[in-house]
Design a protein around this motif. Structure first.
Motif, PDB file in Angstrom:
ATOM      1  N   ARG A 111     -14.687  -8.078 124.847  1.00 53.08           N
ATOM      2  CA  ARG A 111     -16.164  -7.098 125.644  1.00 53.08           C
ATOM      3  C   ARG A 111     -17.106  -7.701 125.216  1.00 53.08           C
ATOM      4  O   ARG A 111     -18.457  -7.980 126.067  1.00 53.08           O
ATOM      5  CB  ARG A 111     -16.452  -5.766 125.440  1.00 53.08           C
ATOM      6  CG  ARG A 111     -15.407  -5.417 126.533  1.00 53.08           C
ATOM      7  CD  ARG A 111     -15.262  -3.656 126.146  1.00 53.08           C
ATOM      8  NE  ARG A 111     -16.300  -2.383 126.801  1.00 53.08           N
ATOM      9  CZ  ARG A 111     -15.652  -1.276 126.653  1.00 53.08           C
ATOM     10  NH1 ARG A 111     -15.181  -0.951 125.779  1.00 53.08           N
ATOM     11  NH2 ARG A 111     -15.907   0.050 127.366  1.00 53.08           N
TER      12      ARG A 111
ATOM     13  N   LEU B  43     -24.063  -7.419 136.530  1.00 56.45           N
ATOM     14  CA  LEU B  43     -24.221  -6.813 136.013  1.00 56.45           C
ATOM     15  C   LEU B  43     -23.814  -4.748 136.448  1.00 56.45           C
ATOM     16  O   LEU B  43     -23.576  -4.427 135.033  1.00 56.45           O
ATOM     17  CB  LEU B  43     -26.216  -6.001 136.771  1.00 56.45           C
ATOM     18  CG  LEU B  43     -26.966  -5.313 135.671  1.00 56.45           C
ATOM     19  CD1 LEU B  43     -27.732  -5.610 135.187  1.00 56.45           C
ATOM     20  CD2 LEU B  43     -26.738  -4.260 135.984  1.00 56.45           C
ATOM     21  N   ILE B  44     -23.353  -5.220 137.785  1.00 54.86           N
ATOM     22  CA  ILE B  44     -22.387  -3.751 137.747  1.00 54.86           C
ATOM     23  C   ILE B  44     -21.148  -4.514 137.108  1.00 54.86           C
ATOM     24  O   ILE B  44     -20.347  -2.864 136.521  1.00 54.86           O
ATOM     25  CB  ILE B  44     -21.913  -3.977 139.182  1.00 54.86           C
ATOM     26  CG1 ILE B  44     -23.110  -3.505 140.253  1.00 54.86           C
ATOM     27  CG2 ILE B  44     -21.126  -2.117 139.466  1.00 54.86           C
ATOM     28  CD1 ILE B  44     -23.327  -3.484 141.560  1.00 54.86           C
TER      29      ILE B  44
ATOM     30  N   ALA C  85     -20.183 -10.120 127.733  1.00 53.86           N
ATOM     31  CA  ALA C  85     -21.762  -9.173 127.489  1.00 53.86           C
ATOM     32  C   ALA C  85     -23.010 -10.507 127.207  1.00 53.86           C
ATOM     33  O   ALA C  85     -23.991 -10.614 127.991  1.00 53.86           O
ATOM     34  CB  ALA C  85     -21.699  -7.726 126.549  1.00 53.86           C
TER      35      ALA C  85
ATOM     36  N   ALA D 134     -26.499  -8.776 140.780  1.00 53.46           N
ATOM     37  CA  ALA D 134     -26.302  -7.094 140.228  1.00 53.46           C
ATOM     38  C   ALA D 134     -24.884  -7.404 140.488  1.00 53.46           C
ATOM     39  O   ALA D 134     -23.426  -6.627 139.539  1.00 53.46           O
ATOM     40  CB  ALA D 134     -26.582  -6.778 142.107  1.00 53.46           C
TER      41      ALA D 134
ATOM     42  N   HIS E 227     -20.160  -5.676 134.036  1.00 49.20           N
ATOM     43  CA  HIS E 227     -19.930  -5.838 132.668  1.00 49.20           C
ATOM     44  C   HIS E 227     -21.061  -5.299 132.303  1.00 49.20           C
ATOM     45  O   HIS E 227     -20.808  -4.730 130.931  1.00 49.20           O
ATOM     46  CB  HIS E 227     -19.847  -7.771 132.288  1.00 49.20           C
ATOM     47  CG  HIS E 227     -19.386  -8.021 133.502  1.00 49.20           C
ATOM     48  ND1 HIS E 227     -17.866  -8.322 132.793  1.00 49.20           N
ATOM     49  CD2 HIS E 227     -19.028  -9.563 134.094  1.00 49.20           C
ATOM     50  CE1 HIS E 227     -17.523  -9.075 133.567  1.00 49.20           C
ATOM     51  NE2 HIS E 227     -18.192  -9.518 134.018  1.00 49.20           N
ATOM     52  N   TYR E 228     -21.927  -4.567 132.440  1.00 54.56           N
ATOM     53  CA  TYR E 228     -22.962  -3.810 131.660  1.00 54.56           C
ATOM     54  C   TYR E 228     -22.757  -2.187 132.564  1.00 54.56           C
ATOM     55  O   TYR E 228     -22.702  -1.387 131.385  1.00 54.56           O
ATOM     56  CB  TYR E 228     -24.036  -4.410 131.897  1.00 54.56           C
ATOM     57  CG  TYR E 228     -24.676  -5.421 131.662  1.00 54.56           C
ATOM     58  CD1 TYR E 228     -24.276  -6.275 131.005  1.00 54.56           C
ATOM     59  CD2 TYR E 228     -26.389  -5.846 131.589  1.00 54.56           C
ATOM     60  CE1 TYR E 228     -24.269  -7.054 129.816  1.00 54.56           C
ATOM     61  CE2 TYR E 228     -26.005  -7.074 130.765  1.00 54.56           C
ATOM     62  CZ  TYR E 228     -25.526  -7.229 129.774  1.00 54.56           C
ATOM     63  OH  TYR E 228     -25.637  -8.695 129.134  1.00 54.56           O
ATOM     64  N   LEU E 229     -22.756  -1.910 133.944  1.00 59.36           N
ATOM     65  CA  LEU E 229     -22.917  -0.851 133.886  1.00 59.36           C
ATOM     66  C   LEU E 229     -21.662  -0.405 134.183  1.00 59.36           C
ATOM     67  O   LEU E 229     -21.207   1.065 133.808  1.00 59.36           O
ATOM     68  CB  LEU E 229     -23.386  -0.705 135.570  1.00 59.36           C
ATOM     69  CG  LEU E 229     -24.202   0.473 136.347  1.00 59.36           C
ATOM     70  CD1 LEU E 229     -25.091   1.299 135.448  1.00 59.36           C
ATOM     71  CD2 LEU E 229     -24.470   0.871 137.632  1.00 59.36           C
ATOM     72  N   GLU E 230     -20.402  -0.645 134.093  1.00 60.67           N
ATOM     73  CA  GLU E 230     -19.271  -0.782 134.307  1.00 60.67           C
ATOM     74  C   GLU E 230     -18.818   0.049 134.816  1.00 60.67           C
ATOM     75  O   GLU E 230     -18.402   1.739 134.938  1.00 60.67           O
ATOM     76  CB  GLU E 230     -18.122  -0.422 133.119  1.00 60.67           C
ATOM     77  CG  GLU E 230     -18.285  -1.248 131.866  1.00 60.67           C
ATOM     78  CD  GLU E 230     -17.999  -1.426 130.487  1.00 60.67           C
ATOM     79  OE1 GLU E 230     -17.481  -0.409 130.048  1.00 60.67           O
ATOM     80  OE2 GLU E 230     -18.165  -2.285 129.118  1.00 60.67           O
ATOM     81  N   ALA E 231     -19.839  -0.114 136.553  1.00 61.09           N
ATOM     82  CA  ALA E 231     -19.392   0.988 137.334  1.00 61.09           C
ATOM     83  C   ALA E 231     -17.779   1.511 137.657  1.00 61.09           C
ATOM     84  O   ALA E 231     -17.195   2.957 138.094  1.00 61.09           O
ATOM     85  CB  ALA E 231     -19.939   0.993 138.734  1.00 61.09           C
TER      86      ALA E 231
ATOM     87  N   TRP F 101     -25.774 -12.071 130.141  1.00 59.29           N
ATOM     88  CA  TRP F 101     -26.177 -11.844 129.813  1.00 59.29           C
ATOM     89  C   TRP F 101     -27.503 -13.167 129.824  1.00 59.29           C
ATOM     90  O   TRP F 101     -28.308 -13.420 130.792  1.00 59.29           O
ATOM     91  CB  TRP F 101     -26.619 -11.497 128.127  1.00 59.29           C
ATOM     92  CG  TRP F 101     -28.446 -12.072 128.007  1.00 59.29           C
ATOM     93  CD1 TRP F 101     -29.842 -11.872 127.634  1.00 59.29           C
ATOM     94  CD2 TRP F 101     -28.926 -13.270 126.382  1.00 59.29           C
ATOM     95  NE1 TRP F 101     -30.408 -11.902 127.788  1.00 59.29           N
ATOM     96  CE2 TRP F 101     -30.088 -13.027 126.494  1.00 59.29           C
ATOM     97  CE3 TRP F 101     -27.574 -13.866 125.820  1.00 59.29           C
ATOM     98  CZ2 TRP F 101     -30.729 -14.176 125.943  1.00 59.29           C
ATOM     99  CZ3 TRP F 101     -28.235 -14.892 125.501  1.00 59.29           C
ATOM    100  CH2 TRP F 101     -30.212 -14.766 125.304  1.00 59.29           C
TER     101      TRP F 101
END
Lengths: 202, 104
Positions: B13, B64-65, B17, B61, B67-71, B21
Motif C-alpha cells: 500500500r 487519486l480515487i 501511494a 482523478a 489509491h488515496y481516497l480508496e472510495a 504521488w
C-alpha cells in the motif's frame, strides 16, 4: 431477543463474507459528496460562462500564474501522500511515526495559503480583479471557494495532530484520522479539476 | 505486533501511494506541456490540446480515487458518486473544446 435482531443462521449455512469496515465516519463520506455537489454547481457556472464567452476563457487563462497552480498542486498531492503514510503508521501501531507524518502533512499543506498569498499579489500586479471580465470573476469564485475548503482541511489536521498527541486515537480506532484524510483527498480531487480548468492553460 | 501478511499488505500500500504521488506530479507537468502545445493556436490543435488535458485530468482523478481516497471501500453508492463527480470536468472540458472549435 430484540425484535430487530437478525435471525440465527440455519446449521450448515455459509455466512456471507463480511464487508470491510467503512474507512472513516459515514458522515464524512456524506459530507464530501455534498462538497462534490457544491463544486458541480460551481463547474456548471464555469461551463455556462465559457459556452457564452469562449473568447474570454481562451484569452483569460494565459494571464494566470501557472507556477503558482503547479506549486499548489504539489503541496496538495504531497500532503495527501503524507496522510496515507500517517494512516499506515497508525494501523501498524506506530503512533509517534504517525504524529511525524501528520505534522509533515500539515507543514506541506500550509504551503497552499502561502502560495495563494503570492498568487493574489501576482494577480493584483496583473490587474486581475473583479472588474477584469467574466473569466477572472469565475476564476476568483471557484478558487476562493476551494481555498476555504482547503483551510478547513488544514485546521482539521492541526486538530487531529493535537488529538493524536493526547492519545485520543488507537490502532484499532482512528476513524477521526481516516475521516480527515478522506476530506483532504476529496479537496485534492477538486483541486485537480480546477487545475485542468484554469492553470494548465495559463 | 501485527501479523506478517498485514505488514506485507501495508508495504504494498505504501509503495502504491508513493508511486501514485510521483505519477500525479508527473501528470501535472504533462498537463502544462499539453496545454502549451495548443497555446496561441486555434481550431483542431487547440481541441487536441484540451482533450489531452481533459484525459490527463481524468487519469489523475482515477489514481487519486483508487489509491488515496480508496472510495471502493466506502461501498457502491459512495464509490459511484465520487466517480460521477470525477467525470464531470473532463467530459465538459472535452465538449466545450469541441463546441468552441465548431464556432459555437
Amino acid at each position: 431477543m430484540a425484535p430487530d435482531a437478525p435471525a440465527p443462521a440455519p446449521p450448515g449455512a455459509t455466512a456471507p463474507p463480511a464487508r470491510p469496515p467503512l474507512p472513516g465516519h459515514r458522515a464524512m463520506w456524506i459530507g464530501i459528496c455534498l462538497e462534490f455537489l457544491e463544486f458541480t454547481v460551481f463547474f456548471a457556472v464555469y461551463f455556462s460562462a465559457r459556452w457564452s464567452h469562449p473568447q474570454a476563457f481562451q484569452a483569460g487563462a494565459s494571464r494566470l500564474w501557472t507556477t503558482g497552480g503547479v506549486a499548489i498542486t504539489a503541496a496538495m498531492v504531497t500532503s495527501g501522500w503524507l496522510l496515507t503514510r500517517m494512516l499506515a503508521a497508525m494501523r501498524a501501531g506506530r503512533r509517534r511515526a504517525a504524529q511525524g507524518w501528520l505534522a509533515g502533512a500539515l507543514l506541506v499543506g500550509a504551503a497552499y495559503p502561502l502560495v495563494k498569498l503570492l498568487e493574489w499579489r501576482w494577480n493584483q500586479a496583473q490587474g486581475l480583479d473583479a472588474g477584469a471580465g467574466i473569466f477572472v470573476v469565475v476564476y476568483w469564485y471557484l478558487t476562493i471557494n476551494h481555498f476555504i475548503h482547503a483551510s478547513w482541511g488544514l485546521l482539521g489536521m492541526a486538530w487531529g495532530l493535537g488529538r493524536l498527541a493526547s492519545g485520543a486515537y488507537t490502532p484499532a480506532d482512528h476513524r477521526g484520522l481516516e475521516s480527515l484524510a478522506i476530506y483532504w483527498h476529496a479537496t485534492d480531487l477538486v483541486w485537480l479539476m480546477l487545475f485542468g480548468l484554469f492553470y494548465a492553460f495559463a | 505486533m501485527i501479523p506478517h501478511d498485514d505488514t506485507d499488505c501495508e508495504r504494498r500500500r505504501a509503495r502504491r501511494a508513493t508511486l501514485t504521488w510521483a505519477a500525479l506530479l508527473a501528470l501535472t507537468g504533462l498537463s502544462v506541456l499539453a496545454a502549451g502545445r495548443g497555446h496561441g493556436h486555434a481550431g483542431w490543435l487547440r481541441v487536441a490540446a484540451t482533450w489531452a488535458v481533459a484525459a490527463l485530468c481524468a487519469l489523475k482523478a482515477d489514481l487519486l480515487i483508487r489509491h488515496y481516497l480508496e472510495a471502493r471501500a466506502a461501498g457502491p453508492v459512495f464509490h459511484r458518486l465520487v466517480r460521477a463527480f470525477a467525470a464531470v470536468v473532463p467530459l465538459a472540458l472535452a465538449l466545450s473544446a469541441l463546441h468552441e472549435a465548431l464556432g459555437g
